[in-house]
Motif scaffolding. Structure first.
Motif, short mmCIF file in Angstrom:
data_model
loop_
_atom_site.label_atom_id
_atom_site.label_comp_id
_atom_site.label_asym_id
_atom_site.label_seq_id
_atom_site.Cartn_x
_atom_site.Cartn_y
_atom_site.Cartn_z
N ILE A 119 9.93 8.39 -0.48
CA ILE A 119 9.89 6.94 -0.33
C ILE A 119 9.63 6.56 1.12
N ALA A 120 10.29 7.26 2.04
CA ALA A 120 10.12 6.98 3.47
C ALA A 120 8.70 7.27 3.94
N ARG A 121 8.04 8.26 3.33
CA ARG A 121 6.68 8.64 3.75
C ARG A 121 5.60 7.84 3.01
N SER A 122 5.99 6.98 2.10
CA SER A 122 5.02 6.25 1.29
C SER A 122 4.30 5.19 2.12
N PHE A 123 3.31 4.57 1.51
CA PHE A 123 2.56 3.50 2.17
C PHE A 123 3.15 2.12 1.91
N LEU A 124 4.35 2.07 1.33
CA LEU A 124 5.04 0.79 1.19
C LEU A 124 5.33 0.20 2.56
N GLN B 163 3.60 -8.52 -2.92
CA GLN B 163 2.29 -8.51 -3.58
C GLN B 163 1.38 -7.39 -3.07
N GLU B 164 1.32 -7.23 -1.77
CA GLU B 164 0.38 -6.28 -1.18
C GLU B 164 0.85 -4.84 -1.29
N ASP B 165 2.08 -4.63 -1.78
CA ASP B 165 2.62 -3.28 -1.91
C ASP B 165 2.37 -2.65 -3.28
N VAL B 166 1.69 -3.35 -4.18
CA VAL B 166 1.51 -2.83 -5.54
C VAL B 166 0.78 -1.49 -5.56
N PRO B 167 -0.36 -1.32 -4.85
CA PRO B 167 -1.01 0.01 -4.89
C PRO B 167 -0.13 1.12 -4.36
N ALA B 168 0.56 0.88 -3.25
CA ALA B 168 1.45 1.90 -2.68
C ALA B 168 2.61 2.20 -3.60
N ASN B 169 3.12 1.19 -4.30
CA ASN B 169 4.20 1.36 -5.26
C ASN B 169 3.77 2.31 -6.38
N GLU B 170 2.60 2.08 -6.95
CA GLU B 170 2.17 2.92 -8.06
C GLU B 170 1.93 4.36 -7.61
#
Length: 328
Positions: A300-305, A93-100
């Protein structure tokens, strides 16, 4: 590791890189943190909902940049802010902003898909939200003529029922684009690339309202807008169908379904043929999506996920690329 909240490039401290600021704010000061929380956003949205025209079911508010601060507004907004959704999701749930943000950056940086300027931004309690700059407004505030494909194809709740956004196929979407775009050979290739990318990142929300045309200032003709609302929906909805809408008109099932149980690159080449694309051009687009694994893996590795979400996102992406590599 400190990163740009938009491009994910390494920085000495978290914030925005110069290229990100150019796209997000024409190099104006742009805050990496807002002065309100998700609870405040819900209150603002409730108070202003009757005056806003932003569509969709996710909680959103409109913002305007003024003297280095982003302020909620009910009209003439420059930005759309989307916090972590309130609707419960099966996972991450909390990963939605980082996903987009990640998915939009993959599209722009690696796969040559022009996207709406976007970033993550910190709320007052350090929680991440997603922010995107509106592209239906010119810098002087005037509106750009724009319509999504539900509007272009006459799909409304009254004419097509509650699932009207899903009431046509990608083949029919291409037919509509050909009708409304004078430069349709170029725009059909751009559309095909977006469809392939959406399949690669498991975006099950790529329905008719998430594709739009807008009028150019130069010639007054219509072209595809920058891509928007791109995310790996399967990350949050593991049981979601592989495509938002059918590939082909008249409920025709792709041939690969009988053989493999899922859509493959061969089916997308069939779609390209129906679009009228040159086969080698379509194959080049498919190859381009499949040939940048290392660059995609690094982003992907550098993302905020979260770490767990990164592993799942990567696994979904790898599985979809394997499907795209099946061409016959």
């Amino acid at each position: 590791m400190n990163r740009c909240l938009s491009t994910l490039a390494k920085l000495d401290e978290e914030g925005y890189s110069a290229p990100a600021l150019a796209r997000l704010a024409d190099r104006r000061a742009f805050p990496p943190r807002l002065e309100f929380t998700r609870a405040d956003i819900m209150e603002i949205r409730t108070r202003t909902a009757a005056h806003m025209s932003i569509s969709g079911v996710q909680e959103k508010i409109s913002l305007r940049l003024h003297r280095g601060k982003l302020q909620p507004v009910t009209e003439d907004g420059e930005y759309i802010l989307k916090p972590i959704p309130g609707l419960a999701l099966p996972r991450f749930q909390e990963d939605v902003p980082a996903n987009e943000n990640l998915t939009m950056q993959l599209a722009e940086q690696i796969y040559g898909i022009h996207t709406a300027p976007n970033a993550c931004i910190r709320l007052a309690n350090s929680e991440l939200a997603y922010i995107t700059r509106r592209f239906d407004r010119r810098r002087d505030g005037t509106r750009v003529a724009q319509e999504d494909f539900c509007q272009l194809m006459g799909k409304t709740p009254e004419s097509a029922g509650p699932l009207y956004k899903y009431g046509a196929s990608y083949e029919e979407l291409g037919q509509a684009l050909r009708k409304y775009c004078s430069a349709y050979p170029v725009e059909l290739e751009k559309l095909f690339r977006q469809i392939v990318f959406n399949y690669a990142v498991a975006n099950g929300d790529a329905h008719l309202k998430n594709f739009s045309l807008q009028q150019t200032a130069t010639f007054g003709d219509y072209v595809l807008t920058p891509a928007y609302d791109l995310l790996c929906t399967k990350l949050h909805l593991p049981e979601e169908s592989r495509l938002a809408i059918d590939l082909f008109a008249e409920d025709e099932e792709p041939e690969s379904i009988a053989t493999y149980g899922f859509v493959t690159g061969a089916d997308l080449l069939d779609l390209a043929s129906r679009f009228g694309l040159i086969e080698q051009r379509a194959r080049t687009i498919l190859n381009d999506i499949c040939d940048h694994r290392d660059k995609a893996r690094d982003l992907i590795a550098r993302s905020f996920l979260s770490d767990e979400a990164k592993v799942v996102y990567q696994a979904i992406f790898d599985e979809r690329l394997r499907a795209l590599e099946i061409r016959g």
